[in-house]
Enzyme design. Structure first.
Site, PDB file in Angstrom:
ATOM      1  N   GLU A   1       0.859  -1.307   0.033  1.00  0.00           N
ATOM      2  CA  GLU A   1       0.111   0.003  -0.140  1.00  0.00           C
ATOM      3  C   GLU A   1       0.954   1.342   0.085  1.00  0.00           C
ATOM      4  O   GLU A   1       1.300   1.775  -1.009  1.00  0.00           O
ATOM      5  CB  GLU A   1      -0.987   0.026   1.054  1.00  0.00           C
ATOM      6  CG  GLU A   1      -2.006   0.591   0.746  1.00  0.00           C
ATOM      7  CD  GLU A   1      -3.492  -0.004   1.779  1.00  0.00           C
ATOM      8  OE1 GLU A   1      -4.261   0.933   1.520  1.00  0.00           O
ATOM      9  OE2 GLU A   1      -3.236  -0.907   2.300  1.00  0.00           O
TER      10      GLU A   1
ATOM     11  N   GLU B   1      -2.084   0.035  13.141  1.00  0.00           N
ATOM     12  CA  GLU B   1      -3.557   0.442  12.560  1.00  0.00           C
ATOM     13  C   GLU B   1      -4.601  -0.115  13.134  1.00  0.00           C
ATOM     14  O   GLU B   1      -5.674   0.732  13.128  1.00  0.00           O
ATOM     15  CB  GLU B   1      -3.501  -0.419  11.125  1.00  0.00           C
ATOM     16  CG  GLU B   1      -4.590  -0.347  10.294  1.00  0.00           C
ATOM     17  CD  GLU B   1      -4.273  -0.769   9.082  1.00  0.00           C
ATOM     18  OE1 GLU B   1      -3.793  -2.090   9.004  1.00  0.00           O
ATOM     19  OE2 GLU B   1      -5.014  -0.484   8.099  1.00  0.00           O
TER      20      GLU B   1
HETATM   21  C1  BGC Z   1      -5.332   2.404   4.693  1.00  0.00           C
HETATM   22  C2  BGC Z   1      -5.925   3.371   5.702  1.00  0.00           C
HETATM   23  C3  BGC Z   1      -6.819   4.260   4.731  1.00  0.00           C
HETATM   24  C4  BGC Z   1      -7.942   3.365   4.344  1.00  0.00           C
HETATM   25  C5  BGC Z   1      -9.173   3.932   3.592  1.00  0.00           C
HETATM   26  C6  BGC Z   1      -6.609   1.652   4.154  1.00  0.00           C
HETATM   27  O1  BGC Z   1      -6.226   0.412   3.344  1.00  0.00           O
HETATM   28  O2  BGC Z   1      -4.224   1.721   5.062  1.00  0.00           O
HETATM   29  O3  BGC Z   1      -5.079   3.735   6.560  1.00  0.00           O
HETATM   30  O4  BGC Z   1      -7.135   5.306   5.309  1.00  0.00           O
HETATM   31  O5  BGC Z   1      -7.573   2.362   3.614  1.00  0.00           O
HETATM   32  O6  BGC Z   1     -10.115   3.672   4.367  1.00  0.00           O
END
Ligand code: BGC
Length: 757
Positions: A337, A629
């Protein structure tokens, strides 16, 4: 940079680094030589074998279709009579696999280079050597590199001549705006672990972003293969399934002489390094180092207190920022990501700008946001855009609002009006977009939002939290409009239209989402939240949630007389949730503020000290060295929250540092750039003492308090030119200017004005 001639290789080699070479002679004396260079991909430039500049991963991550930065190097002292200029380019973010859709780049899949050497002669004449079809293209000892997929450096590689460069597509070039990406701390291994599975794993003691360097001498062709992980699993074995597709190794192939290795075109997020291949039985730990890589930022904020766990939390917040401020604010640095998620960036921005000077860092990314804002004002979930990915291109409340929240926050902290002048149009277009979307001018009831992302009151299988997404969206619409109005006033604009709009939004918010001063219990949902397989989840949306009340209080969407019952309700919801938060990405940043602003410091502190899941200290108690997270990324039984979405370096929840600076230590901005401040610390015995310092644009401000015997002593340092309104918990107020100011409050009689000044 005058002529901008882009070149590429006559032959593409997927995932490989290619080197563009030019040999040239200098006949007359040169007074000054400057190299301008950039690429599509990531490049390293050398002149006569010397690597240029201290920057790494140039030219960084940007909206390549709109603008690519070029870098300048003074090479006067390196120039010789006979010269070899080389620009090696790896796929990087621009050309390699990047984002959920992988390799989808509208600009093509070949690395490209562009360079110009400007030679100023002693007689004042200027000549140029530029990239063109006389440059020769070779393969490189870096035989493979991808942002997500590691790097292979093969010192035995056969370097092949691929032919002369050919002309390539031009991209708009701009001089470098962003902060340099540089190597920072160098960490030594703290331990070599042999896991129950028998794996050899180096522990660097800290989850970081960067790469591993290796000094080694072995036989020609010997290999060292390294895999990266952030945590060990519950049995103490190596684990990196949470990297998803990015769980790929770095490979070093030895030359037979003494070798020094490190990646040049990729980076990893890691604390643990598994040694998958190594030429000797015994691992020489001395050869390994972890190099921390992030954008250059001066440290400005400091916090320490008498509780070790809170100090660890603060350290985790600082490391979370270092790990995710690599050219752009990313969500995480390890899995496939590493994207510029706008929501994460706005949530953490105030904390970030207090911890470090991030002016230059944000100047660039705000430019990316401006470049990518749609003509109708829409702002996507991710910037730079990840093309054609429905997940990243959602237009969501709390994410798009980055374009109002970040410029305003940076203006307040740095008193730099350019953050408002440069971004005012973007802020306005965003508010106008929300205003025009759907049928209701004053409500935001349409769209496909991320909602109170990852909130703990969500149903099973949902990431979106229980709070009505419409309520969240309209609350952010009001907030963005309010910030737009404030920005307009700073710039001397007539904001009457938007002031009226703000009033109308608040009025409609109250009519639609609230009754009798409380949010409605159940709310219609006008959006449909689906899982990947299109099953509809989260059919019911609620108004009575911790996040809903937090937003109403903190964004001031209630009447003054409604605050008390609302904060009582919020406290009750926290009590009913076993004294814990149920908030996600959009409620968490404000919940402690909302409580403290209503005088409920005790409830706020209890949440702050909570260590059951979900809480800030839960991860600290489970050995975190960065912010997670998920509140419970590692569950009580040691298993993981999930494989798919479980980053251990996701800075968003680190936004609690904002409350630590502003409430625990009480440094609050009243006038932009800390010209006037409030000093209103809220001591709590459990901390023992708290101390913070902020190097502001108006000078160094310090706040310190300590419990000693039956007294709390407060000590403030106010710099020259700053006016500080001191407010102590017993109501004592005093306005002071430059100097050290000390107060002592007797706990036996907290309400007395018995101070030693
Ligand atoms: C990310 C988040 C992001 C989200 C959107 C994820 O995959 O890691 O931090 O804000 O997607 O909702």
């Amino acid at each position: 940079m005058k002529s901008q001639i882009w070149i590429k290789s006559p032959e593409d080699i997927e995932g490989a680094v290619l080197t563009f070479k030019k040999d040239f002679e200098i006949k007359s004396s040169v007074k000054k030589a400057t190299l301008y260079a950039s690429c599509l991909g990531i490049y390293k430039a050398t002149l006569n074998g010397e690597r240029l500049g201290e920057q790494v991963l140039t030219p960084g991550l940007t909206c390549y279709g709109d603008r690519i930065q070029y870098n300048s190097y003074d090479v006067t002292d390196i120039l010789d009579e006979n010269n070899k200029l080389e620009i090696s380019v790896g796929p990087g973010w621009a050309v390699g696999y990047f984002g959920p859709r992988g390799k989808y780049h509208p600009w093509g899949n070949s690395v490209q280079a562009v360079a110009e050497l400007e030679l100023l002669s002693a007689d004042g004449s200027i000549s140029y050597i530029t990239t063109d079809c006389t440059w020769q293209v070779y393969t490189d000892e870096v035989t493979h590199s991808e942002i997500y997929f590691g790097e292979t450096v093969d010192k035995t590689a056969d370097i092949k001549y691929l032919g002369n460069a050919i002309p390539a597509k031009s991209f708009p070039l701009v001089p470098q705006i962003g902060a340099d990406i540089v190597e920072n701390e160098i960490l030594s291994p703290i331990e070599l672990i042999v896991t129950p599975k028998g794996e050899k794993v180096i522990d660097f003691g800290q989850n970081i972003t960067g790469y591993v360097s290796l000094n080694i001498k072995g036989n020609r062709g010997d290999r060292v293969v390294l895999s990266f992980g952030e945590v060990l699993d519950k049995d103490g074995n190596f684990y990196n399934e949470n990297y998803r597709k990015a769980a790929k190794p770095v490979i070093y192939v030895l030359s037979g002489d003494a070798d020094s290795f490190k990646p040049t075109y990729s980076f990893q997020g890691f604390r643990y390094v598994r040694i998958d291949e190594y030429p000797f039985d015994d691992v020489d730990l001395d050869g390994f180092r972890a190099i921390v890589v992030h954008s250059k930022m001066e440290r400005t904020g400091y916090f320490t207190c008498g509780d070790k766990r809170i100090n660890q939390l603060y350290s985790n917040i600082i490391w979370g920022q270092k790990g995710n401020y690599l050219d752009i604010p990313t969500d995480c640095p390890q899995r496939d990501e590493r994207l510029g998620w706008t929501g994460d960036a706005q949530v953490f921005c105030r904390t970030a700008a207090t911890n470090f000077d991030v002016c230059q860092f944000f100047k660039k990314w705000l430019g990316d946001l401006r470049a990518e804002q749609r003509s109708n004002g829409a702002v996507l979930g991710v910037c730079p855009e990840n093309y054609n990915d429905a997940y990243c291109t959602r237009i969501s409340a709390g994410w798009g609002d980055a374009v109002t929240i970040i410029p305003w926050t940076l203006y307040e902290i740095y008193n730099d009006k350019s953050f408002l002048t440069e971004n005012f149009e973007m802020m306005k277009k965003w508010v106008d977009y929300v205003r025009g979307v759907g049928d209701e001018e004053y409500l935001w009831l349409t769209g496909y939002h991320y909602g109170d992302w990852l909130a703990m009151d969500a149903g099973e299988n949902s990431y979106v939290g229980a709070t009505s997404v419409d309520l969240v969206a309209t609350a952010f619409y009001a907030y963005s409009t309010e910030l737009l109005v404030k920005a307009g006033y700073v710039l001397g604009q007539d904001m009457s239209e938007y002031e009226q709009l703000y009033k109308n939004i608040v009025k409609r918010f109250r009519e639609y989402f609230m009754e009798n001063g409380m949010p409605k219990e159940k709310l219609p949902y006008t959006e449909i939240i689906t899982k990947g397989n299109n099953t509809v989840v989260d059919k019911e949306r609620r108004g009575i949630t911790q996040t809903a009340i937090t937003l109403i209080l903190h964004f001031n969407l209630c009447l003054p007389e409604e605050r008390e019952p609302l904060v009582e309700k919020l406290s009750e919801l926290i009590r009913n949730f076993d004294g814990r938060m149920s908030t996600g990405f959009l409620g968490t940043p404000y919940i402690l503020h909302a409580l403290s602003e209503c005088g409920k410091h005790d409830v706020a502190y209890n949440l702050f000290f909570q260590n059951k899941n979900p809480s800030w200290l839960y991860s600290v108690d489970h050995g975190a060295t960065t912010i997670w997270e998920h509140w419970n990324g590692i569950k009580e039984d040691g298993s993981f929250w999930s494989v798919g979405m479980n980053s251990f370096n996701h800075y968003a929840y680190g936004c609690v540092a904002e409350w630590m600076y502003e409430t625990v230590c009480g440094i609050q901005i009243l006038d932009a750039g800390y010209k006037r401040i409030r000093l209103a610390p809220v001591p709590d015995k459990r901390l023992g003492f708290a101390k913070c310092a902020i190097e502001t644009v108006s000078g160094r401000i310090e706040s310190y308090w300590i419990y000693e015997n039956d007294c709390v002593t407060y000590e403030f340092t106010v710099p020259q030119g700053v006016i500080a309104d001191i407010t102590l918990p017993n109501g004592f107020c005093q306005t002071v200017t430059q100097g050290k100011h000390t107060y002592r409050m007797h706990l036996t009689n907290e309400n007395s004005n018995d101070f030693c000044l």
